[in-house]
Write an enzyme that holds these catalytic residues in place. Structure first.
Site, PDB file in Angstrom:
ATOM      1  N   ASP A   1      35.436  41.937  49.977  1.00  0.00           N
ATOM      2  CA  ASP A   1      36.512  41.968  51.334  1.00  0.00           C
ATOM      3  C   ASP A   1      35.662  43.670  51.780  1.00  0.00           C
ATOM      4  O   ASP A   1      35.682  44.662  52.360  1.00  0.00           O
ATOM      5  CB  ASP A   1      36.959  43.286  50.467  1.00  0.00           C
ATOM      6  CG  ASP A   1      38.135  42.353  49.721  1.00  0.00           C
ATOM      7  OD1 ASP A   1      38.406  40.904  49.910  1.00  0.00           O
ATOM      8  OD2 ASP A   1      38.449  42.769  48.059  1.00  0.00           O
TER       9      ASP A   1
ATOM     10  N   LYS B   1      32.818  40.657  56.425  1.00  0.00           N
ATOM     11  CA  LYS B   1      31.850  40.099  56.368  1.00  0.00           C
ATOM     12  C   LYS B   1      32.544  38.808  57.137  1.00  0.00           C
ATOM     13  O   LYS B   1      31.842  38.910  58.553  1.00  0.00           O
ATOM     14  CB  LYS B   1      31.781  38.848  54.977  1.00  0.00           C
ATOM     15  CG  LYS B   1      30.877  39.961  53.995  1.00  0.00           C
ATOM     16  CD  LYS B   1      30.654  38.752  52.441  1.00  0.00           C
ATOM     17  CE  LYS B   1      32.103  38.578  52.301  1.00  0.00           C
ATOM     18  NZ  LYS B   1      32.894  39.338  51.772  1.00  0.00           N
TER      19      LYS B   1
ATOM     20  N   GLY C   1      39.464  35.657  51.453  1.00  0.00           N
ATOM     21  CA  GLY C   1      40.110  35.988  52.544  1.00  0.00           C
ATOM     22  C   GLY C   1      40.419  36.759  54.194  1.00  0.00           C
ATOM     23  O   GLY C   1      39.111  37.644  53.190  1.00  0.00           O
ATOM     24  N   HIS C   2      40.096  36.581  55.283  1.00  0.00           N
ATOM     25  CA  HIS C   2      39.776  37.100  56.744  1.00  0.00           C
ATOM     26  C   HIS C   2      40.211  37.573  57.314  1.00  0.00           C
ATOM     27  O   HIS C   2      41.637  36.277  57.776  1.00  0.00           O
ATOM     28  CB  HIS C   2      38.535  37.309  56.704  1.00  0.00           C
ATOM     29  CG  HIS C   2      37.758  36.733  57.083  1.00  0.00           C
ATOM     30  ND1 HIS C   2      37.083  35.213  56.421  1.00  0.00           N
ATOM     31  CD2 HIS C   2      38.243  35.934  58.108  1.00  0.00           C
ATOM     32  CE1 HIS C   2      36.659  34.681  57.657  1.00  0.00           C
ATOM     33  NE2 HIS C   2      36.978  35.112  58.164  1.00  0.00           N
TER      34      HIS C   2
ATOM     35  N   GLN D   1      32.987  36.488  48.823  1.00  0.00           N
ATOM     36  CA  GLN D   1      32.929  37.783  48.073  1.00  0.00           C
ATOM     37  C   GLN D   1      31.567  38.464  48.187  1.00  0.00           C
ATOM     38  O   GLN D   1      31.159  38.945  49.440  1.00  0.00           O
ATOM     39  CB  GLN D   1      32.269  37.026  46.474  1.00  0.00           C
ATOM     40  CG  GLN D   1      34.293  36.482  45.923  1.00  0.00           C
ATOM     41  CD  GLN D   1      34.286  35.261  46.133  1.00  0.00           C
ATOM     42  OE1 GLN D   1      33.658  34.100  46.579  1.00  0.00           O
ATOM     43  NE2 GLN D   1      35.657  34.436  47.357  1.00  0.00           N
TER      44      GLN D   1
HETATM   45  P1  IMP Z   1      38.364  34.172  40.863  1.00  0.00           P
HETATM   46  O1  IMP Z   1      37.452  34.428  42.063  1.00  0.00           O
HETATM   47  O2  IMP Z   1      40.124  33.918  41.618  1.00  0.00           O
HETATM   48  O3  IMP Z   1      37.947  33.223  40.526  1.00  0.00           O
HETATM   49  O4  IMP Z   1      38.447  35.710  40.649  1.00  0.00           O
HETATM   50  C1  IMP Z   1      37.036  35.961  39.515  1.00  0.00           C
HETATM   51  C2  IMP Z   1      37.410  37.843  39.990  1.00  0.00           C
HETATM   52  O5  IMP Z   1      36.518  37.904  41.657  1.00  0.00           O
HETATM   53  C3  IMP Z   1      38.971  39.150  40.094  1.00  0.00           C
HETATM   54  O6  IMP Z   1      38.042  40.317  40.043  1.00  0.00           O
HETATM   55  C4  IMP Z   1      38.598  38.713  42.069  1.00  0.00           C
HETATM   56  O7  IMP Z   1      39.882  39.878  42.206  1.00  0.00           O
HETATM   57  C5  IMP Z   1      38.439  38.971  42.833  1.00  0.00           C
HETATM   58  N1  IMP Z   1      37.765  38.160  43.817  1.00  0.00           N
HETATM   59  C6  IMP Z   1      37.580  36.525  43.947  1.00  0.00           C
HETATM   60  N2  IMP Z   1      37.363  36.465  45.392  1.00  0.00           N
HETATM   61  C7  IMP Z   1      37.915  37.736  45.915  1.00  0.00           C
HETATM   62  C8  IMP Z   1      37.387  38.092  47.294  1.00  0.00           C
HETATM   63  O8  IMP Z   1      36.932  37.209  48.260  1.00  0.00           O
HETATM   64  N3  IMP Z   1      37.132  39.875  47.113  1.00  0.00           N
HETATM   65  C9  IMP Z   1      37.456  40.758  46.222  1.00  0.00           C
HETATM   66  N4  IMP Z   1      37.142  40.236  45.061  1.00  0.00           N
HETATM   67  C10 IMP Z   1      37.553  39.121  44.737  1.00  0.00           C
END
Ligand code: IMP
Length: 442
Positions: free
Chosen positions: A13, A16, A40-41, A223
């Site tokens: 977040d 990017k 997501g953005h 991420q």
């Molecule tokens: P997952 O990727 O859905 O398995 O989530 C694993 C961890 O990564 C969790 O703490 C989510 O909140 C975090 N996470 C996954 N995608 C994002 C993102 O795009 N931005 C921020 N945190 C993310």
């Protein structure tokens, strides 16, 4: 450029999307290399809002090639919805290419993601529940369904049966769930295949051709470094590698195709989901930053945890990614504060001091942030377009981050608008390369 990687240098977040969007204007192609619709953005273009989860936002520029690389996990339903939404707004989506080798998120991955979290109870990771972890797990177990499987009914059915077999016990509570009916699932995914077929390609070959031709390619990470499955705050991480090294594998190019690596960091820190966050703010200041920075997730709407900038983590991300430059976003959010704190070391148990990110989880979980205080500034930064427009204290803050992180700052975000950025000389030089024309200051 020609090959520039954009990665998150924190916990995701960082903004990017906006930076990729800015660079896409000067590039020929944008490729995503890992993650899925957990990312997501939102892009604001001439007052219009666009939300993206899987398709690179470069698709808004006519004639750009946008690639979903083999390292991405794709929920085809989400992708088709995104495509339909763009078509309905008269965007030409013919430039979208999807790797035949990318893995697909299946209905059972969604159920297993939620079930896994429920089982963990108070120890849950706080995933986005989009099926990301279970899909990557199947990929590693060689039980994954790939995009190319959508084009062959027999293979698709066989692979779904094989993938579901070892999950029978975990899926038993969902036995009656219509999304798990083999025939309905196969049919639904075959239809997805027909809808996506025109976009499916050998994207690694396409990348090679583009780079051979000297085209400018932007590798868009999702991420951030601290969520990396190998180097992040495991197990509170995502299931892929958001580091620059993964851009090669996830897009199908070699390390020599990468010229620049830009790490994106907010001027403070946020994190969604559970896990250690040494510089976290819990009281009023945390709330203030959350409200001022609109720190609520694009994908899940969850309020983000907020904290001061963590230089220990940022230096770690700079090293792991070999960043050639840093982009500092949302500097404007810090306007109006008397003093700004920066986490410059961690203190562990028995007063041990850590300048480097500790490798041991127990140390990290008990670490408290040690802060250096810098003067704040009162001025609104929204109209600043050059470094000299910024207040002295803001410049001092940027210089402090450059010196401590070890990467030069290329670009600074001073508001949500596309034009609300300050390019530094280092940024212009690294973007265009020697002899090329520099982007305008504003
Ligand atoms: P997952 O990727 O859905 O398995 O989530 C694993 C961890 O990564 C969790 O703490 C989510 O909140 C975090 N996470 C996954 N995608 C994002 C993102 O795009 N931005 C921020 N945190 C993310």
């Amino acid at each position: 450029m020609p090959g520039i990687v954009i990665v998150g240098a924190q916990w995701g977040d960082e903004g990017k999307g906006k930076i990729t969007d800015l660079l896409a204007e000067h590039g020929d192609a944008v490729v995503r290399f890992q993650g899925g619709n957990n990312a997501g953005h939102t892009i604001v273009r001439e007052g219009e809002e666009w939300k993206f989860h899987l398709i690179p936002s470069g698709i808004l520029y006519p004639g750009k090639t946008c690639v979903i690389g083999n390292g991405v996990v794709i929920d085809p339903k989400v992708l088709i919805d995104e495509l339909d939404g763009l078509r309905a707004r008269r965007i030409d989506v013919s430039g979208l290419k999807i790797s035949a080798n990318a893995h697909l998120i299946m209905p059972y991955h969604l159920l297993l993601d939620s079930a896994g979290e429920a089982r963990l109870g108070s120890l849950q990771i706080g995933t986005t529940r989009r099926g990301i972890g279970p899909c990557y797990a199947d990929k590693a177990a060689r039980l994954g369904i790939r995009v190319q499987d959508l084009l062959d009914e027999k293979i698709l059915k066989k692979k779904i049966v094989a993938a579901m077999e070892p999950k029978r016990l975990s899926l038993r509570p969902h036995e009656k769930d219509p999304s798990l009916d083999l025939r309905a699932m196969t049919e639904e995914y075959l239809v997805f295949g027909h809808r996506l077929e025109q976009h499916i390609a050998d994207t690694a070959k396409l990348m090679w051709e583009l780079l051979q031709d000297g085209r400018k390619v932007i590798f868009e990470g999702a991420q951030g470094a601290m969520l990396d499955i190998d180097h992040g705050t495991y197990p509170f991480v995502t299931s892929s590698n958001p580091l620059s090294g993964a851009a090669c594998v996830g897009a199908g190019v070699g390390p020599k195709d990468i010229d620049e690596i830009w790490g994106i960091s907010k001027a403070y820190t946020t994190r969604v989901g559970a896990g250690p966050f040494p510089s976290e703010l819990h009281e009023e200041m945390g709330d203030l930053i959350r409200q001022k920075g609109s720190e609520f997730g694009t994908t899940t709407g969850r309020p983000r945890r907020t904290g001061w900038l963590d230089i220990v983590a940022l230096r770690y991300a700079t090293r792991l990614n070999t960043l050639t430059a840093l982009v500092l976003t949302k500097l404007d959010v810090l306007s109006g504060l008397d003093r700004i704190k920066v986490c410059t070391s961690y203190r562990g148990e028995e007063e041990a001091e850590f300048d480097d990110f500790p490798y041991h989880q127990t140390v990290l979980h008990h670490a408290t942030a040690q802060f250096t205080e810098l003067p704040g500034w009162k001025e609104d930064l929204g109209e600043c377009r050059t470094l000299s427009d910024l207040p002295d204290a803001a410049r001092e803050y940027i210089q402090f981050i450059e010196e401590r992180s070890g990467a030069p700052v290329a670009l600074i975000g001073v508001g949500p608008g596309r034009e609300q950025v300050v390019w530094t000389a280092a940024g212009r030089a690294s973007l265009v390369g020697p002899g090329a024309e520099a982007p305008a200051a504003a």
